[in-house]
Motif scaffolding. Structure first.
Motif, PDB file in Angstrom:
ATOM      1  N   MET A   1     -25.406  10.382 -43.908  1.00 45.30           N
ATOM      2  CA  MET A   1     -25.387  11.816 -43.664  1.00 45.30           C
ATOM      3  C   MET A   1     -24.162  12.476 -44.302  1.00 45.30           C
ATOM      4  SD  MET A   1     -26.968  14.254 -42.293  1.00 45.30           S
ATOM      5  CE  MET A   1     -26.750  15.865 -41.653  1.00 45.30           C
ATOM      6  N   LYS A   2     -22.998  11.814 -44.151  1.00 45.53           N
ATOM      7  CA  LYS A   2     -21.788  12.378 -44.746  1.00 45.53           C
ATOM      8  C   LYS A   2     -21.911  12.473 -46.258  1.00 45.53           C
ATOM      9  CE  LYS A   2     -18.321  11.139 -41.338  1.00 45.53           C
ATOM     10  NZ  LYS A   2     -17.071  10.422 -41.102  1.00 45.53           N
ATOM     11  N   LEU A   3     -22.495  11.458 -46.862  1.00 47.15           N
ATOM     12  CA  LEU A   3     -22.677  11.467 -48.304  1.00 47.15           C
ATOM     13  C   LEU A   3     -23.551  12.635 -48.735  1.00 47.15           C
ATOM     14  CD1 LEU A   3     -22.184  10.179 -51.028  1.00 47.15           C
ATOM     15  CD2 LEU A   3     -24.125   8.681 -50.600  1.00 47.15           C
ATOM     16  N   ALA A   4     -24.587  12.924 -47.985  1.00 48.97           N
ATOM     17  CA  ALA A   4     -25.464  14.052 -48.302  1.00 48.97           C
ATOM     18  C   ALA A   4     -24.704  15.371 -48.241  1.00 48.97           C
ATOM     19  CB  ALA A   4     -26.653  14.084 -47.349  1.00 48.97           C
ATOM     20  N   VAL A   5     -23.823  15.509 -47.268  1.00 49.68           N
ATOM     21  CA  VAL A   5     -23.022  16.735 -47.147  1.00 49.68           C
ATOM     22  C   VAL A   5     -22.072  16.869 -48.329  1.00 49.68           C
ATOM     23  CG1 VAL A   5     -21.273  17.905 -45.746  1.00 49.68           C
ATOM     24  CG2 VAL A   5     -23.222  16.804 -44.635  1.00 49.68           C
ATOM     25  N   VAL A   6     -21.445  15.769 -48.734  1.00 50.57           N
ATOM     26  CA  VAL A   6     -20.540  15.799 -49.876  1.00 50.57           C
ATOM     27  C   VAL A   6     -21.290  16.170 -51.149  1.00 50.57           C
ATOM     28  CG1 VAL A   6     -19.064  14.375 -51.358  1.00 50.57           C
ATOM     29  CG2 VAL A   6     -18.883  14.201 -48.874  1.00 50.57           C
ATOM     30  N   ALA A  77     -11.541  17.706 -62.019  1.00 43.72           N
ATOM     31  CA  ALA A  77     -11.519  17.738 -60.557  1.00 43.72           C
ATOM     32  C   ALA A  77     -10.174  18.222 -60.048  1.00 43.72           C
ATOM     33  CB  ALA A  77     -11.805  16.355 -59.990  1.00 43.72           C
ATOM     34  N   ALA A  78      -9.112  17.906 -60.785  1.00 46.90           N
ATOM     35  CA  ALA A  78      -7.766  18.271 -60.348  1.00 46.90           C
ATOM     36  C   ALA A  78      -6.842  18.388 -61.555  1.00 46.90           C
ATOM     37  CB  ALA A  78      -7.224  17.228 -59.378  1.00 46.90           C
ATOM     38  N   VAL A  93      -0.099  20.172 -57.521  1.00 45.99           N
ATOM     39  CA  VAL A  93      -1.446  19.630 -57.620  1.00 45.99           C
ATOM     40  C   VAL A  93      -2.427  20.751 -57.299  1.00 45.99           C
ATOM     41  CG1 VAL A  93      -3.087  17.928 -56.723  1.00 45.99           C
ATOM     42  CG2 VAL A  93      -0.646  17.343 -56.890  1.00 45.99           C
ATOM     43  N   TYR A  94      -3.382  20.954 -58.172  1.00 46.05           N
ATOM     44  CA  TYR A  94      -4.453  21.927 -57.983  1.00 46.05           C
ATOM     45  C   TYR A  94      -5.757  21.152 -57.964  1.00 46.05           C
ATOM     46  CZ  TYR A  94      -0.806  25.065 -59.683  1.00 46.05           C
ATOM     47  OH  TYR A  94       0.372  25.743 -59.853  1.00 46.05           O
ATOM     48  N   GLU A  95      -6.592  21.388 -56.955  1.00 44.51           N
ATOM     49  CA  GLU A  95      -7.853  20.662 -56.862  1.00 44.51           C
ATOM     50  C   GLU A  95      -9.037  21.616 -56.923  1.00 44.51           C
ATOM     51  OE1 GLU A  95      -7.791  16.981 -54.271  1.00 44.51           O
ATOM     52  OE2 GLU A  95      -6.207  18.213 -53.370  1.00 44.51           O
ATOM     53  N   ARG A  96     -10.115  21.155 -57.532  1.00 42.39           N
ATOM     54  CA  ARG A  96     -11.318  21.959 -57.749  1.00 42.39           C
ATOM     55  C   ARG A  96     -11.955  22.423 -56.450  1.00 42.39           C
ATOM     56  NH1 ARG A  96     -16.345  19.818 -58.012  1.00 42.39           N
ATOM     57  NH2 ARG A  96     -17.918  21.291 -58.636  1.00 42.39           N
ATOM     58  N   ILE A  97     -12.145  21.555 -55.510  1.00 46.71           N
ATOM     59  CA  ILE A  97     -12.788  21.927 -54.249  1.00 46.71           C
ATOM     60  C   ILE A  97     -11.773  21.819 -53.108  1.00 46.71           C
ATOM     61  CG2 ILE A  97     -15.202  21.511 -54.867  1.00 46.71           C
ATOM     62  CD1 ILE A  97     -14.961  18.696 -53.797  1.00 46.71           C
ATOM     63  N   SER A  98     -10.668  22.512 -53.287  1.00 45.86           N
ATOM     64  CA  SER A  98      -9.562  22.412 -52.330  1.00 45.86           C
ATOM     65  C   SER A  98      -9.914  22.923 -50.942  1.00 45.86           C
ATOM     66  CB  SER A  98      -8.347  23.169 -52.859  1.00 45.86           C
ATOM     67  OG  SER A  98      -8.670  24.526 -53.048  1.00 45.86           O
ATOM     68  N   ARG A 103     -13.498  16.468 -49.268  1.00 49.66           N
ATOM     69  CA  ARG A 103     -13.366  16.123 -50.676  1.00 49.66           C
ATOM     70  C   ARG A 103     -12.702  14.755 -50.818  1.00 49.66           C
ATOM     71  NH1 ARG A 103      -9.295  19.592 -49.447  1.00 49.66           N
ATOM     72  NH2 ARG A 103      -7.200  19.018 -50.083  1.00 49.66           N
ATOM     73  N   PRO A 104     -12.901  14.085 -51.955  1.00 49.27           N
ATOM     74  CA  PRO A 104     -12.230  12.799 -52.167  1.00 49.27           C
ATOM     75  C   PRO A 104     -10.714  12.984 -52.096  1.00 49.27           C
ATOM     76  CG  PRO A 104     -13.933  13.143 -53.812  1.00 49.27           C
ATOM     77  CD  PRO A 104     -13.795  14.435 -53.046  1.00 49.27           C
ATOM     78  N   LYS A 105     -10.036  12.076 -51.440  1.00 49.28           N
ATOM     79  CA  LYS A 105      -8.584  12.198 -51.231  1.00 49.28           C
ATOM     80  C   LYS A 105      -7.778  11.304 -52.164  1.00 49.28           C
ATOM     81  CE  LYS A 105      -8.807  14.880 -47.534  1.00 49.28           C
ATOM     82  NZ  LYS A 105      -8.301  16.202 -47.456  1.00 49.28           N
TER      83      LYS A 105
END
Length: 119
Positions: A1-6, A77-78, A93-98, A103-105
């Protein structure tokens, strides 16, 4: 489920360019005891297991690292801007989906792990 949300969150955010990402607020702004090249080398080593090789560009007196996305080829991505300071460097650091909490950490973990002046 988490993967689907991501995956849904990634699909909704669309493509981003370097210019789009650099105009978002920095997700991290820190100083390191390492010079820009030492910090960049450390970051590249730490991120190597989770991403394709980032693009490195000279920027002002320092370096810019453009980190590719994990799942979509070609899009950034960053961005890490590393500037020299008298006793090391400053890193932003600037991230695309901040604004997406799930988001991946890996970028933040690698950036944080390389802050200290030690190898």
């Amino acid at each position: 489920m988490k993967l689907a949300v991501v995956i849904l969150a990634l699909a909704m955010t669309g493509c981003a360019t370097v210019a789009d990402i650099e105009h978002t607020p920095a997700t991290m702004s820190v100083m390191s005891g390492k010079n820009p090249q030492e910090y960049a080398d450390c970051f590249l080593h730490k991120i190597a297991d989770s991403r394709k090789p980032p693009q490195i560009e000279p920027r002002h007196e320092g370096l810019r690292i453009i980190v590719p996305q994990k799942f979509i080829q070609g899009d950034p991505a960053a961005i890490l801007d590393i500037e020299p300071r008298s006793s090391g460097s400053s890193i932003k650091v600037y991230e695309r989906i901040s604004n997406v909490p799930m988001r991946p950490k890996d970028v933040q973990r690698a950036a944080t792990a390389c802050i200290s002046g030690e190898a």
